[in-house]
Design a protein around this motif. Structure first.
Motif: not given
Length: 310
Positions: A155, A159, A197-198, A201
């Motif tokens: 993750g 990102r 990710q969320s 995001w």
């Protein structure tokens, strides 16, 4: 809207593409051929891949989607289109003229970010603006140790790579250095899943969403969630299809899609469009009919109703 998406969605804001490989190796006849040729399950027959890609292009399909599968893992049983993703996209750019070329999706943690950026810009330049860069964090644990990457850190790697791709390296290079080719318009980034990710995001940083296959009802719910975090950014998904010769054959459930005639396919596509889906990539590996017949039938009887205004 980004010009890449304008070319994909057209004036109707809804379009249809194809997922590679263009093979029906998951059908009964395809399985017999695979076993006769001693290919493992999920390794397609690619003898006609160039001809079929050109047929898709000249027939009016809007995109060819390729998956990023670095290593064939028999536990997953799917080698996708076999060829390395960016190498194959460069080849496809040379044998097609109009069709968009999408990745669904490049596994960012397994790739050096600067080289990923250079490869994406190169494909977009060579194809004259036809690349759609779908990205993901990956889901095959076997691959990560081979690349020296911690699976549990995928993750964070994802990102970091997204931030580089979006910035095009601005402010990170020594004075006078450039990463070539440079593109006036950045290649759009679409995410498969959530990339560890969320949702917030993803909605803020990504240009579109590649959603997993599902029913129109499932997509309606997912589109609602996407609109909450991603506003009006494109929502794209895929449909596994076995198109029957009888145009009036009803649609029967198939894992990740259905089996039925073209009238049922049209109804399914209309329902998906109504649910908020903007592009569908058809997956034909379950097809019991020759793929040339299937592609030509969809091009003649299905595409005009969705790609032509009015």
């Amino acid at each position: 809207m980004n010009s890449h998406f304008q070319r994909l969605l057209g004036s109707t804001h809804f379009s249809i593409g194809l997922e590679l490989p263009l093979d029906n190796d998951w059908s009964k006849s395809g399985q017999h051929l695979r076993m006769a040729e001693k290919r493992p399950f999920g390794v397609p027959d690619l003898k006609q891949h160039a001809q079929l890609a050109r047929l898709a292009d000249t027939s009016g399909f809007r995109a060819l989607w390729v998956r990023d599968v670095p290593m064939y893992d028999p536990n997953f049983g799917d080698a996708a289109q076999v060829f390395e993703t960016f190498s194959y996209l460069g080849y496809l750019a040379g044998v097609t003229e109009n069709i968009m070329l999408g990745t669904a999706a490049v596994v960012l943690p397994l790739r050096q970010p600067w080289l990923t950026l250079k490869a994406a810009n190169s494909i977009d330049e060579l194809s004259e603006g036809r690349l759609l860069l779908g990205v993901a964090s990956g889901d095959r644990p076997m691959e990560y140790p081979l690349f020296g990457v911690d699976y549990n850190q995928r993750g964070a790697h994802f990102r970091s790579a997204v931030e580089l791709l979006k910035s095009q390296g601005t402010g990170r290079l020594p004075e006078g250095a450039q990463l070539l080719p440079q593109r006036e318009e950045r290649v759009p980034l679409l995410v498969a899943g959530l990339g560890q990710q969320s949702p917030n995001w993803i909605g803020e940083h990504m240009d579109g969403w590649l959603a997993y296959p599902g029913t129109p009802q499932e997509h309606r719910r997912r589109v609602g969630l996407w609109r909450e975090v991603g506003a009006d950014k494109p929502y794209i998904t895929f449909l596994h299809l076995d198109l029957e010769a009888d145009p009036y054959a009803p649609m029967k459930p198939l894992r990740f899609g259905g089996r039925g005639g073209r009238m049922a396919l049209i109804a399914e596509l209309e329902a998906l469009r109504e649910a908020g889906v903007q592009h569908i990539g058809l997956h034909l590996r379950h097809s019991e009919r020759p793929l040339v017949e299937v592609v030509e039938e969809i091009a003649e009887y299905v595409l005009p109703g969705f790609h032509s205004a009015g």
